[in-house]
Design a protein around this motif. Structure first.
Motif, PDB file in Angstrom:
ATOM      1  N   UNK A  22       0.835  -1.200   0.000  1.00 28.22           N
ATOM      2  CA  UNK A  22       0.000   0.000   0.000  1.00 28.22           C
ATOM      3  C   UNK A  22       0.869   1.248   0.000  1.00 28.22           C
ATOM      4  N   UNK A  23       0.278   2.319  -0.434  1.00 28.43           N
ATOM      5  CA  UNK A  23       0.924   3.617  -0.414  1.00 28.43           C
ATOM      6  C   UNK A  23       0.242   4.519  -1.416  1.00 28.43           C
ATOM      7  N   UNK A  24       0.280   5.809  -1.147  1.00 29.76           N
ATOM      8  CA  UNK A  24      -0.384   6.765  -2.015  1.00 29.76           C
ATOM      9  C   UNK A  24      -1.867   6.431  -1.976  1.00 29.76           C
ATOM     10  N   UNK A  25      -2.486   6.271  -3.124  1.00 30.12           N
ATOM     11  CA  UNK A  25      -3.883   5.845  -3.210  1.00 30.12           C
ATOM     12  C   UNK A  25      -3.945   4.380  -3.608  1.00 30.12           C
ATOM     13  N   UNK A  26      -2.840   3.691  -3.485  1.00 28.63           N
ATOM     14  CA  UNK A  26      -2.733   2.329  -3.997  1.00 28.63           C
ATOM     15  C   UNK A  26      -2.846   1.312  -2.877  1.00 28.63           C
ATOM     16  N   UNK A 102      10.604   4.228 -24.461  1.00 25.94           N
ATOM     17  CA  UNK A 102       9.205   4.662 -24.468  1.00 25.94           C
ATOM     18  C   UNK A 102       8.282   3.499 -24.099  1.00 25.94           C
ATOM     19  N   UNK A 103       8.548   2.324 -24.635  1.00 26.40           N
ATOM     20  CA  UNK A 103       7.710   1.151 -24.339  1.00 26.40           C
ATOM     21  C   UNK A 103       7.784   0.781 -22.859  1.00 26.40           C
ATOM     22  N   UNK A 104       8.975   0.805 -22.287  1.00 20.06           N
ATOM     23  CA  UNK A 104       9.145   0.499 -20.858  1.00 20.06           C
ATOM     24  C   UNK A 104       8.387   1.529 -20.014  1.00 20.06           C
ATOM     25  N   UNK A 105       8.547   2.807 -20.367  1.00 23.79           N
ATOM     26  CA  UNK A 105       7.867   3.866 -19.615  1.00 23.79           C
ATOM     27  C   UNK A 105       6.350   3.765 -19.772  1.00 23.79           C
ATOM     28  N   UNK A 106       5.884   3.447 -20.980  1.00 27.28           N
ATOM     29  CA  UNK A 106       4.437   3.333 -21.216  1.00 27.28           C
ATOM     30  C   UNK A 106       3.835   2.193 -20.403  1.00 27.28           C
ATOM     31  N   UNK A 107       4.533   1.075 -20.319  1.00 31.45           N
ATOM     32  CA  UNK A 107       4.050  -0.048 -19.524  1.00 31.45           C
ATOM     33  C   UNK A 107       3.999   0.319 -18.040  1.00 31.45           C
ATOM     34  N   UNK A 108       5.059   0.967 -17.544  1.00 33.65           N
ATOM     35  CA  UNK A 108       5.106   1.360 -16.132  1.00 33.65           C
ATOM     36  C   UNK A 108       4.030   2.401 -15.818  1.00 33.65           C
ATOM     37  N   UNK A 109       3.809   3.332 -16.731  1.00 30.86           N
ATOM     38  CA  UNK A 109       2.789   4.354 -16.531  1.00 30.86           C
ATOM     39  C   UNK A 109       1.385   3.748 -16.518  1.00 30.86           C
ATOM     40  N   UNK A 110       1.119   2.841 -17.438  1.00 28.17           N
ATOM     41  CA  UNK A 110      -0.190   2.169 -17.469  1.00 28.17           C
ATOM     42  C   UNK A 110      -0.408   1.375 -16.180  1.00 28.17           C
ATOM     43  N   UNK A 111       0.653   0.719 -15.697  1.00 26.77           N
ATOM     44  CA  UNK A 111       0.551  -0.038 -14.445  1.00 26.77           C
ATOM     45  C   UNK A 111       0.254   0.893 -13.272  1.00 26.77           C
ATOM     46  N   UNK A 112       0.928   2.044 -13.251  1.00 28.39           N
ATOM     47  CA  UNK A 112       0.698   3.014 -12.173  1.00 28.39           C
ATOM     48  C   UNK A 112      -0.754   3.483 -12.180  1.00 28.39           C
ATOM     49  N   UNK A 113      -1.238   3.888 -13.339  1.00 24.78           N
ATOM     50  CA  UNK A 113      -2.604   4.392 -13.414  1.00 24.78           C
ATOM     51  C   UNK A 113      -3.629   3.317 -13.069  1.00 24.78           C
ATOM     52  N   UNK A 115      -3.151   0.834 -10.955  1.00 21.96           N
ATOM     53  CA  UNK A 115      -3.091   0.622  -9.508  1.00 21.96           C
ATOM     54  C   UNK A 115      -3.704   1.789  -8.735  1.00 21.96           C
ATOM     55  N   UNK A 116      -3.461   3.008  -9.179  1.00 25.00           N
ATOM     56  CA  UNK A 116      -3.980   4.182  -8.471  1.00 25.00           C
ATOM     57  C   UNK A 116      -5.505   4.231  -8.531  1.00 25.00           C
ATOM     58  N   UNK A 117      -6.052   3.865  -9.658  1.00 20.01           N
ATOM     59  CA  UNK A 117      -7.506   3.987  -9.875  1.00 20.01           C
ATOM     60  C   UNK A 117      -8.229   2.651  -9.728  1.00 20.01           C
ATOM     61  N   UNK A 118      -7.588   1.650  -9.156  1.00 19.93           N
ATOM     62  CA  UNK A 118      -8.112   0.291  -9.267  1.00 19.93           C
ATOM     63  C   UNK A 118      -9.591   0.186  -8.951  1.00 19.93           C
ATOM     64  N   UNK A 122     -11.685   2.635 -16.150  1.00 21.25           N
ATOM     65  CA  UNK A 122     -10.421   3.186 -16.652  1.00 21.25           C
ATOM     66  C   UNK A 122      -9.254   2.328 -16.190  1.00 21.25           C
ATOM     67  N   UNK A 123      -9.238   1.957 -14.907  1.00 20.94           N
ATOM     68  CA  UNK A 123      -8.145   1.144 -14.367  1.00 20.94           C
ATOM     69  C   UNK A 123      -8.082  -0.217 -15.046  1.00 20.94           C
ATOM     70  N   UNK A 124      -9.217  -0.817 -15.288  1.00 23.58           N
ATOM     71  CA  UNK A 124      -9.254  -2.122 -15.957  1.00 23.58           C
ATOM     72  C   UNK A 124      -8.679  -1.997 -17.372  1.00 23.58           C
ATOM     73  N   UNK A 125      -9.043  -0.918 -18.079  1.00 22.14           N
ATOM     74  CA  UNK A 125      -8.495  -0.692 -19.432  1.00 22.14           C
ATOM     75  C   UNK A 125      -6.988  -0.480 -19.383  1.00 22.14           C
ATOM     76  N   UNK A 126      -6.515   0.299 -18.408  1.00 24.14           N
ATOM     77  CA  UNK A 126      -5.067   0.550 -18.301  1.00 24.14           C
ATOM     78  C   UNK A 126      -4.319  -0.737 -17.967  1.00 24.14           C
ATOM     79  N   UNK A 127      -4.873  -1.556 -17.059  1.00 25.77           N
ATOM     80  CA  UNK A 127      -4.217  -2.823 -16.728  1.00 25.77           C
ATOM     81  C   UNK A 127      -4.143  -3.736 -17.943  1.00 25.77           C
ATOM     82  N   UNK A 128      -5.143  -3.701 -18.781  1.00 26.13           N
ATOM     83  CA  UNK A 128      -5.142  -4.537 -19.994  1.00 26.13           C
ATOM     84  C   UNK A 128      -3.983  -4.162 -20.924  1.00 26.13           C
ATOM     85  N   UNK A 129      -3.456  -2.941 -20.799  1.00 26.43           N
ATOM     86  CA  UNK A 129      -2.325  -2.506 -21.622  1.00 26.43           C
ATOM     87  C   UNK A 129      -0.999  -3.037 -21.104  1.00 26.43           C
ATOM     88  N   UNK A 130      -0.967  -3.519 -19.869  1.00 23.80           N
ATOM     89  CA  UNK A 130       0.275  -3.971 -19.253  1.00 23.80           C
ATOM     90  C   UNK A 130       0.499  -5.444 -19.580  1.00 23.80           C
TER      91      UNK A 130
END
Length: 133
Positions: A22-26, A102-113, A115-118, A122-130
């Motif tokens: 846990x941490x932040x909003x995660x 860019x691909x590494x950063x995009x994957x990490x960013x999608x994972x962050x979003x 987790x934050x919005x789980x 929107x969160x389900x769509x972002x997780x599908x990108x990871x």
């Protein structure tokens, strides 16, 4: 300039969340285990990078203000200490990252979003990108 700044109280970076639950909003305990595995794999690719203060929502075009001479970011409520690559996943690769970076950063960013919005669409769509590790 912010490489040695302390983390905001109660916040965690993507690297911290490789071990923390846990941490932040995660709260990774609320996500499916397979989703947590994918998020941590994406964040793990950033593990050796330098950290600094990041905006946390720079890919939201509503947070970017531009004039002929300046670019500014507003709405810093998601800012925290993390890997700056998370802020560099801009539309059309505007930060000019190399394709692999860019691909590494995009994957990490999608994972962050995700987790934050789980637990919203929107969160389900972002997780599908990871991708799976």
């Amino acid at each position: 300039m912010t490489q040695d700044w302390p983390q905001r109280p109660g916040w965690k970076s993507s690297i911290d969340l490789l071990k923390a639950e846990t941490g932040t909003k995660i709260n990774l305990g609320e996500m499916p285990a397979e989703g947590v595995t994918r998020c941590r794999a994406a964040w793990g690719r950033l593990a050796e990078r330098q950290t600094c203060v990041v905006h946390g929502d720079a890919n939201n075009l509503g947070n970017i203000r531009m004039t002929a001479d300046r670019v500014a970011l507003i709405d810093w409520d998601e800012s925290h200490v993390d890997v700056p690559d998370l802020d560099l996943v801009l539309p059309h690769n505007a930060a000019g990252l190399e394709p692999d970076a860019y691909e590494i950063a995009a994957q990490a960013s999608a994972a962050w979003e995700a987790a934050v919005c789980w637990d919203d669409d929107y969160a389900v769509r972002r997780l599908a990108e990871v991708r799976a590790p």
